[in-house]
Design a protein around this motif. Sequence first.
Motif, short mmCIF file in Angstrom:
data_model
loop_
_atom_site.label_atom_id
_atom_site.label_comp_id
_atom_site.label_asym_id
_atom_site.label_seq_id
_atom_site.Cartn_x
_atom_site.Cartn_y
_atom_site.Cartn_z
N ILE A 137 34.47 65.13 67.22
CA ILE A 137 34.93 65.92 66.09
C ILE A 137 36.14 66.77 66.48
N GLY A 138 37.12 66.84 65.59
CA GLY A 138 38.33 67.63 65.84
C GLY A 138 38.53 68.77 64.86
N ALA A 139 37.89 68.69 63.69
CA ALA A 139 37.99 69.75 62.68
C ALA A 139 36.60 70.01 62.12
N ALA A 142 35.73 62.38 55.56
CA ALA A 142 35.11 62.51 56.87
C ALA A 142 36.05 62.16 58.03
N LEU A 143 36.79 61.07 57.92
CA LEU A 143 37.58 60.62 59.07
C LEU A 143 38.69 61.60 59.43
N ALA A 144 39.11 62.44 58.47
CA ALA A 144 40.13 63.45 58.77
C ALA A 144 39.60 64.52 59.72
N CYS A 145 38.27 64.57 59.89
CA CYS A 145 37.65 65.55 60.79
C CYS A 145 37.45 65.00 62.20
N VAL A 146 37.82 63.75 62.44
CA VAL A 146 37.58 63.09 63.72
C VAL A 146 38.82 63.20 64.61
N ALA A 147 38.60 63.70 65.84
CA ALA A 147 39.70 63.78 66.81
C ALA A 147 39.95 62.43 67.45
N GLY A 148 38.87 61.70 67.76
CA GLY A 148 39.03 60.42 68.42
C GLY A 148 37.70 59.80 68.77
N TYR A 149 37.79 58.74 69.59
CA TYR A 149 36.62 57.92 69.89
C TYR A 149 36.58 57.61 71.39
N ALA A 150 35.36 57.41 71.90
CA ALA A 150 35.19 57.11 73.31
C ALA A 150 34.01 56.17 73.50
N THR A 151 33.96 55.52 74.65
CA THR A 151 32.82 54.71 75.04
C THR A 151 31.73 55.62 75.57
#
Length: 291
Positions: free
Chosen positions: A140-142, A153-162
């Motif tokens: 989460i980024g926001a 929802a996706l505007a609140c996502v900073a990024g993704y990881a394994t």
Amino acid sequence: MRLVRFGEAGAEVPGVLDGDGVLRDASSLVADWGGASLAPERLAALAGRVTDLPAVAGWDAEHAETGGGLRLGPPVARPGKVVCIGVNYADHAAESGMQTPPEPVVFMKDPWTVIGHRDTVLVPRGSTKTDYEVELAVVIGATARYLDSPDDALACVAGYATSHDVSERFLQLEGTGTWDKGKSCETFNPLGPWLLTADEVPDPQDLELRLSVNGEERQHGSTAQMVFGVAALVHYLSQVMVLHPGDVINSGTPAGVALGFPDPKPYLRSGDVVECSISGLGTQRTVMGQA
């Protein structure tokens, strides 16, 4: 951008891997990757300055995914919380003898389980049912609080990881109480090698996941198979809790876990080598140890 944290455990420095795999020190711009530093607008502003950052000595760009000669810690500083989603792939629900859930199955994992992608995962003392699960981690980024719809929802996502959501099945399923205790043993969540910012993931429902143990492929699936996709999960969770920048969501695992095998089930033992990979998010390699 690929965000990383490099250095010894507890003393990691924020960095960025540029397009050529060169590790660059971002500590002049951010104190660490977590909280406000993961705001999408702040990451967007940083993107144009990556090549101005100093290169890190001792880094082997050709072997970035395997560590490049330096330890890569978890790409997010200690999350405030790790929220996990159970049985979120229909094939995994079936192999576990469970019904596909009508709404997300939510449990929590101790944030102190999060470790670097090549750090040792410890099999708990007395455990004979330590299991593996490759998962897409959503960072989460926001702040997400009572979002109006999944479209927000996706505007609140900073990024993704394994993410490797390690589980102890006896504690999780055969004892009494909640799933949390079978998920929260020390070292039970390797994360990384990097955090890929959301602008470089056009569709989080179009990523391939793989996991192998000692070179034998056990899991192979796609995020397209999720019962509840990333946007639906972030929206749903925002109705029951506040998601803060730096929080991590482990979004579920496809079929192939040891629990789903016939007896004798191939649970993890000390010395086993587990490799997890997701499209664009890198491969993490873990050697199991003994607590």
